[in-house]
Design a protein around this motif. Structure first.
Motif, PDB file in Angstrom:
ATOM      1  N   LEU A 124       0.820  -1.211   0.000  1.00 29.28           N
ATOM      2  CA  LEU A 124       0.000   0.000   0.000  1.00 29.28           C
ATOM      3  C   LEU A 124       0.856   1.265   0.000  1.00 29.28           C
ATOM      4  O   LEU A 124       1.867   1.348   0.703  1.00 29.28           O
ATOM      5  N   HIS A 125       0.401   2.247  -0.765  1.00 29.77           N
ATOM      6  CA  HIS A 125       1.072   3.542  -0.834  1.00 29.77           C
ATOM      7  C   HIS A 125       0.262   4.629  -0.122  1.00 29.77           C
ATOM      8  O   HIS A 125       0.831   5.591   0.387  1.00 29.77           O
ATOM      9  N   ARG A 126      -1.070   4.447  -0.066  1.00 27.61           N
ATOM     10  CA  ARG A 126      -1.939   5.515   0.441  1.00 27.61           C
ATOM     11  C   ARG A 126      -3.087   4.919   1.235  1.00 27.61           C
ATOM     12  O   ARG A 126      -3.718   3.958   0.814  1.00 27.61           O
ATOM     13  N   VAL A 127      -3.357   5.513   2.387  1.00 21.97           N
ATOM     14  CA  VAL A 127      -4.523   5.165   3.194  1.00 21.97           C
ATOM     15  C   VAL A 127      -5.298   6.463   3.401  1.00 21.97           C
ATOM     16  O   VAL A 127      -4.739   7.456   3.856  1.00 21.97           O
ATOM     17  N   ARG A 128      -6.581   6.422   3.052  1.00 26.26           N
ATOM     18  CA  ARG A 128      -7.417   7.621   3.135  1.00 26.26           C
ATOM     19  C   ARG A 128      -8.529   7.415   4.154  1.00 26.26           C
ATOM     20  O   ARG A 128      -8.788   6.290   4.572  1.00 26.26           O
ATOM     21  N   LEU A 129      -9.173   8.494   4.514  1.00 24.30           N
ATOM     22  CA  LEU A 129     -10.350   8.434   5.382  1.00 24.30           C
ATOM     23  C   LEU A 129     -11.157   9.696   5.193  1.00 24.30           C
ATOM     24  O   LEU A 129     -10.704  10.645   4.565  1.00 24.30           O
ATOM     25  N   GLU A 130     -12.352   9.663   5.737  1.00 22.13           N
ATOM     26  CA  GLU A 130     -13.216  10.839   5.760  1.00 22.13           C
ATOM     27  C   GLU A 130     -13.673  11.064   7.197  1.00 22.13           C
ATOM     28  O   GLU A 130     -13.908  10.110   7.934  1.00 22.13           O
ATOM     29  N   VAL A 131     -13.792  12.329   7.564  1.00 28.73           N
ATOM     30  CA  VAL A 131     -14.266  12.700   8.894  1.00 28.73           C
ATOM     31  C   VAL A 131     -15.184  13.909   8.742  1.00 28.73           C
ATOM     32  O   VAL A 131     -14.931  14.787   7.915  1.00 28.73           O
ATOM     33  N   PHE A 132     -16.245  13.936   9.510  1.00 35.72           N
ATOM     34  CA  PHE A 132     -17.160  15.072   9.439  1.00 35.72           C
ATOM     35  C   PHE A 132     -16.542  16.289  10.107  1.00 35.72           C
ATOM     36  O   PHE A 132     -15.826  16.169  11.104  1.00 35.72           O
ATOM     37  N   GLY A 133     -16.836  17.448   9.545  1.00 36.84           N
ATOM     38  CA  GLY A 133     -16.247  18.688  10.021  1.00 36.84           C
ATOM     39  C   GLY A 133     -16.482  18.955  11.501  1.00 36.84           C
ATOM     40  O   GLY A 133     -15.659  19.593  12.149  1.00 36.84           O
ATOM     41  N   PHE A 134     -17.584  18.463  12.050  1.00 37.19           N
ATOM     42  CA  PHE A 134     -17.884  18.712  13.464  1.00 37.19           C
ATOM     43  C   PHE A 134     -17.131  17.780  14.408  1.00 37.19           C
ATOM     44  O   PHE A 134     -17.157  17.973  15.615  1.00 37.19           O
ATOM     45  N   ASN A 135     -16.444  16.773  13.885  1.00 31.15           N
ATOM     46  CA  ASN A 135     -15.777  15.776  14.727  1.00 31.15           C
ATOM     47  C   ASN A 135     -14.309  16.162  14.942  1.00 31.15           C
ATOM     48  O   ASN A 135     -13.391  15.511  14.441  1.00 31.15           O
TER      49      ASN A 135
END
Length: 184
Positions: A124-135
């Motif tokens: 693996l070269h990249r691990v991504r994620l998403e987080v809500f702006g309020f968190n």
């Protein structure tokens, strides 16, 4: 890429492959209103469906589902999913069981363990994620682990009548190597 389902041990947490016996903890996690808000989850689950779900995770080489445990007790899950083998990338998802697990460093340690595993044992070269702006709490944990903000999806979540942004973050293998002093 994730055919092997390891057990990873840290100072406080142990990550182990999810099994049907973890389903009760997952049911508690998925039913908690605060956890649902933090993850943007609207789906409703029943315990038997969750048992079936966890029973089938070992057979998926395109994802790694690990239970986060403390002294044998389920406190959450961390998942590497959405594997893109052409681009050597995947998504990271983590959820803790709620107030009894929040603010104790379990998430930080679990993320460190799973990134270490991903970058040491896979290409693996990249691990991504998403987080809500309020968190903000989660975003702080991700930044501390080396994730970098890549962009914002504006007004991507409508929750309780209010719009919220989604912050997209990622960590690249060279960034992880520089942070850990590792040549993986």
């Amino acid at each position: 890429m994730f055919a092997e389902k390891p057990t990873l041990k840290g100072e406080r947490v142990t990550l182990c492959p999810v099994r049907p016996e973890h389903a009760e903890g997952l049911f508690e996690l998925a039913s908690d209103p605060e956890v649902r808000r933090l993850t943007g989850s609207r789906a409703r689950f029943d315990l038997e469906n969750l048992r079936t779900w966890y029973a089938t995770r070992a057979g998926h080489a395109d994802r790694l589902d690990l239970a986060i445990t403390v002294d044998g007790e389920f406190v959450g899950e961390v998942v590497l999913n959405e594997l893109d083998t052409d681009n050597l990338s995947c998504n990271l998802r983590i959820a803790l069981i709620g107030p009894r697990a929040f603010g104790r460093g379990y998430g930080s340690e679990a993320i460190g363990l799973v990134l270490d595993h991903a970058f040491r044992t896979t290409p693996l070269h990249r691990v991504r994620l998403e987080v809500f702006g309020f968190n903000e709490r989660a975003r702080h944990v991700y930044e501390k682990a080396g994730f970098v903000v890549e962009g914002v999806e504006r007004d991507a979540l409508l929750w309780d009548g209010e719009w919220h942004d989604v912050v997209v973050m990622a960590i690249l293998r060279p960034e992880w190597q520089a942070r850990t002093g590792t040549l993986a």
